[in-house]
Design an enzyme around this catalytic site. Structure first.
Site, PDB file in Angstrom:
ATOM      1  N   LYS A 172      -5.813   3.361   9.363  1.00 32.14           N
ATOM      2  CA  LYS A 172      -4.962   4.336   8.686  1.00 32.14           C
ATOM      3  C   LYS A 172      -5.521   5.745   8.832  1.00 32.14           C
ATOM      4  O   LYS A 172      -4.789   6.710   9.080  1.00 32.14           O
ATOM      5  CB  LYS A 172      -4.819   3.975   7.205  1.00 32.14           C
ATOM      6  CG  LYS A 172      -3.930   2.761   6.998  1.00 32.14           C
ATOM      7  CD  LYS A 172      -3.872   2.367   5.547  1.00 32.14           C
ATOM      8  CE  LYS A 172      -2.856   1.259   5.345  1.00 32.14           C
ATOM      9  NZ  LYS A 172      -2.868   0.751   3.981  1.00 32.14           N
ATOM     10  N   SER A 191       0.802  -1.226   0.000  1.00 33.75           N
ATOM     11  CA  SER A 191       0.000   0.000   0.000  1.00 33.75           C
ATOM     12  C   SER A 191       0.833   1.273   0.000  1.00 33.75           C
ATOM     13  O   SER A 191       0.301   2.373   0.019  1.00 33.75           O
ATOM     14  CB  SER A 191      -0.967   0.000   1.185  1.00 33.75           C
ATOM     15  OG  SER A 191      -0.238   0.066   2.364  1.00 33.75           O
TER      16      SER A 191
END
Ligand code: ADP
Length: 821
Positions: A735, A692
């Site tokens: 996140k 990611s």
């Protein structure tokens, strides 16, 4: 040479020899000396004949030793030449045909020749006369021999002491030597024969003296050895004796009675204990064995331990299940703030259990970062259901025996963690928390997860086998709850048996609520400060959350607040409870010192080549700064900062994308061949995994080459394809929480993750500007300072046709790729 008769005198060499014809008796293992009286047993026919001849003629008999005692029918060669002429004192015929005869030695005799007789040996013998004339030398030998013989007698206990008196009275040298030699029991036959053959008495004494010295030496060494052996013997005998005595004393003191009482106590306990038949029989058998053992022995302790374990385990003892759903809801809400989804799931689980009346559903597994209340939820479930609560930690367990126990044959063997937990629970239906199940490891000692499978499988666990107990134990009533930080580390077959409940990290607001409603009252009580008037402002707690902790859960928060409480406790202990303490934002620094974290970890300056990435691990979300710098070189790419393979690949993909957009970014031709690129992910202590970081890497590289700064208020996450497409990622909530914690204002997330946004608390989504991106170009536009102006040319290719990229060639990368659908 001729013979007239037996008494002929024969002269030769100037000396007169006195010859005699007499029968010969060969002796085995004995040498006859003059003056010696010796009983003999005679069995051989020839020998008996010789004796009879001697008796009838009354002229004596020659007693000579055979060279070897083993020879049964000796010839002349087998017999020594010199012997002793003896007289028969007594002769007795025994019933078995043998003869016992008592003979006395008279004189030495040397065989001259054998006469032809077959029924016995008839020989012609020379009688040897002894010359006892004493000279000085002989006298000296006599004295030395007397002294040496005395020493010899002292060392050799077999010689009667009165022999010494007898020997000391002998003055004639010839007789002295013969008498002594007859008593030297250890002397070899050949040595004795040698002495017998020496005619000169003085020489004979000399030889005897040397032999006695040798014998004395041997006897002295023997004596030393004997003394040493005796000492050792005495020591072992002493120990044995003392041990026996100790045992007798213990017996007297009533040890035996204690032991009997102990056995009785075990038998009583067993009678009262409610346990399955198999286990009962095992214990009965062990008690029987125990009774027959010595109470002090090592085996007895082993058996005793086993019996204790069996009797202490809860086999059929259960606590009453009181599942009142309303009450359970209340207790769960009382113990924990928020966690609505988790609580719902637990309540549903308990409701089914109440209706069905047994536990046959899957095992609950709470997965989430540390400090989010997984363990304490387990405890709450115990409280809500009225069951006992036990917890074992599986972190670092790598040996199957830790779960299943060791067999009793091992020294110091114990049951495994499961059975130990059950003993602690004291009931057969506790809530059993298996903490950190994702930290199990396995090696050559076996795989603990396979043992756990048996524990967690409702079809099997009613007959769980622990190696130590060696009989079935029923775990089917136990309510197992597992906890883990990361789902991916739980062995797949175990995951299969579990129902996973995810607990995500808390927002700042959640943390504030938890601190105010739960942590502060608990800490006050733990520190004995309930009576003290204390007030916190919200700012104070937020200050701790923002500047002293950085975590998904509330464990550090609890620790930091605890440290404030300790300091207050110190004041109160000194100044009394009348104090009233108010803590505001500024006050926190007084207690906790300098801030540990700044809110926004990026430098608040837009910089070239530095990007805020967002990562996610089992410990929650994190801001991951990515740095790229370029220096003139040959197109080498250095990647540092403890990166996993996937991240390396992401970096390569990001670079390929930049190369494909070189024209639009107005990068010089072959730019990547003239520069070395260094990509670094600082704070590299823990390995970073996952794809990611792709768009963050690409942004940093683009920024470095175009020398355009990246907006420091922007953070991003997303996987990148070679064509620059942005793919979805996992852990969005964590996140975003991390971005929020770090004071980020704008986040770039893949469009495909839009569906996950409703899971994120509203407070966060409201505070953050979330931009959904599908292509890298959009990322660059949003993240770079003046990004809109940089990619002026062609619109981003909106393509799913990654497979056709290779055919396209690098020269016209920006051309839109036709959709394959
Ligand atoms: P974990 O097992 O997930 O690592 P713990 O259960 O040990 O975390 O929790 C750490 C501390 O935080 C405990 O004192 C717990 O009571 C507290 N805590 C965590 N979450 C909550 C919550 N939602 N409400 C109240 N207290 C909480």
């Amino acid at each position: 040479m001729f013979f007239k008769n037996d008494d002929d005198r024969f002269a030769s060499g100037g000396r007169e020899k006195k010859l005699k014809t007499i029968p010969l008796l060969p002796l085995r293992d004995v040498i006859m000396f003059p003056h010696m009286v010796q009983p003999l047993f005679v069995g051989r026919e020839k020998s008996i004949n010789a004796l009879e001849e001697a008796m009838s003629k009354d002229k004596g008999i020659l007693l000579v030793a055979q060279k070897s005692a083993k020879t049964n029918d000796p010839a002349a060669d087998d017999i020594y030449r010199v012997g002793t002429i003896g007289a028969i004192i007594q002769l007795l015929r025994l019933p078995d045909g043998t003869v016992k005869v008592l003979v006395e030695g008279k004189k030495r005799g040397e065989i001259i020749r054998y006469l032809p007789r077959t029924d016995f040996f008839q020989v012609e013998v020379e009688e040897i006369e002894e010359d006892d004339d004493a000279n000085v030398e002989t006298e000296a030998f006599i004295r030395s021999i007397h002294a040496t013989f005395e020493t010899y007698v002292k060392l050799n206990k077999k010689i009667p002491p009165d022999m010494l008196v007898h020997v000391s009275s002998i003055e004639e040298p010839s007789r002295l030597a013969d008498t002594i030699v007859a008593h030297l029991t250890h002397l070899k036959l050949e040595d004795k024969q040698e002495i017998l053959e020496v005619r000169d008495p003085s020489k004979r004494l000399e030889k005897l003296y040397a032999m006695m010295q040798g014998e004395i030496e041997i006897l002295q060494v023997e004596k030393k050895i004997r003394a040493r052996v005796k000492k050792q013997m005495e020591k072992t005998q002493k120990e044995y004796y003392l041990n026996e005595q100790m045992r007798a004393i213990q017996k007297e003191l009533g040890d035996k009675d204690d032991f009997r009482a102990e056995v009785q106590e075990l038998e009583d306990k067993l009678r009262e204990k409610d346990m399955p038949d198999e286990a009962r029989e095992k214990v009965e058998r062990e008690i029987k064995k125990f009774k027959m053992m010595s109470p002090m022995s090592a085996e007895a302790t082993v058996v005793r331990n086993y019996i204790d374990w069996m009797l202490a385990l809860p086999w059929n003892e259960v606590t009453d299940d009181k599942i009142d759903i309303g009450e359970c809801e209340k207790i769960l809400d009382e113990d924990h703030f928020g966690l609505a989804k988790v609580k719902d799931r637990i309540i549903e689980y308990l409701a089914v259990q109440k209706l069905v009346g047994k536990l046959k559903g899957p095992i609950l597994c709470l997965v989430g970062p540390p400090g989010v209340g997984k363990t304490s939820l387990g405890k709450s479930i115990g409280r809500a259901t009225g069951r006992k609560f036990v917890r074992i930690s599986l972190g670092g367990v790598r040996d199957e025996a830790e779960i299943r126990g060791h067999r009793r044959t091992y020294i110091g063997a114990l049951p495994g963690k499961i059975i130990q937990g059950m003993r602690r629970a004291e009931s057969n239906n506790p809530v059993f928390l298996l903490d950190e199940i994702d930290k199990l490891s396995s090696d050559f000692r076996g795989d603990p997860s396979s043992a756990l499978m048996e524990v967690l499988d409702p079809e099997q666990n009613y007959m769980f086998q622990d190696h130590y107990l060696d009989c079935d134990y029923d775990l089917s009533k136990v309510m197992f709850v597992c906890t883990a930080n990361q789902l991916s580390s739980i062995p797949a077959p175990l995951q299969d048996r579990m129902e996973i409940i995810r607990i995500e990290g808390y927002t700042e607001v959640d943390k504030l609520q938890i601190a105010k409603g739960w942590l502060v009252p608990k800490l006050a009580e733990d520190h004995g400060l309930k009576e003290v008037e204390m007030a916190y402002t919200d700012e104070a707690i937020l200050e701790v959350i923002r500047h002293y902790t950085r975590e998904s859960g509330v464990r550090s928060l609890e620790r930091e607040l605890g440290s404030i409480y300790r300091k207050i406790a110190r004041r109160v202990a000194k100044e009394g409870t009348e104090l009233s303490i108010n803590i505001d934002g500024g006050g926190v620094h007084e207690y906790l010192g300098v801030k540990k974290f700044e809110l926004n970890e990026c430098d608040n300056i837009d910089q070239v080549g530095i990007v805020n990435g967002l990562t996610w691990t089992g410990y929650g979300g994190e801001i991951q700064t990515i740095e790229v710098s370029i220096v003139p070189g040959k197109g080498k790419v250095n990647i540092t900062g403890n990166l996993g393979d996937v991240l390396q690949e992401s970096a390569q993909a990001a670079l390929s994308y930049i190369r494909s957009r070189a024209n639009d970014l107005e990068l010089p031709e072959e730019f990547y061949q003239k520069f070395d690129i260094h990509i670094h992910l600082p704070e590299g202590a823990q390995p970073k995994e996952g794809p990611s970081a792709g768009i963050s890497l690409a942004t940093a590289i683009a920024s470095a080459f175009t020398k355009t700064p990246v907006l420091c208020s922007v953070a991003m996450t997303g996987e990148i394809t070679l064509r620059g497409r942005v793919l979805p990622i996992g852990g969005l909530k964590e996140k975003l929480l991390a971005a929020h914690r770090a004071g980020i204002r704008t986040v770039l997330i893949p469009k495909a993750n839009e569906k996950d946004v409703p899971d994120v608390p509203e407070k966060i989504t409201k505070d953050l500007e979330i931009i959904f991106v599908e292509h890298m170009d959009e990322v660059l536009k949003a993240a770079l300072v003046n990004g809109e102006d940089i990619l002026k040319t062609s619109p981003p290719p909106r393509s799913d046709g990654e497979g056709s990229e290779g055919i396209k060639g690098p020269e016209r990368p920006s051309e839109p790729v036709p959709s394959q659908i």
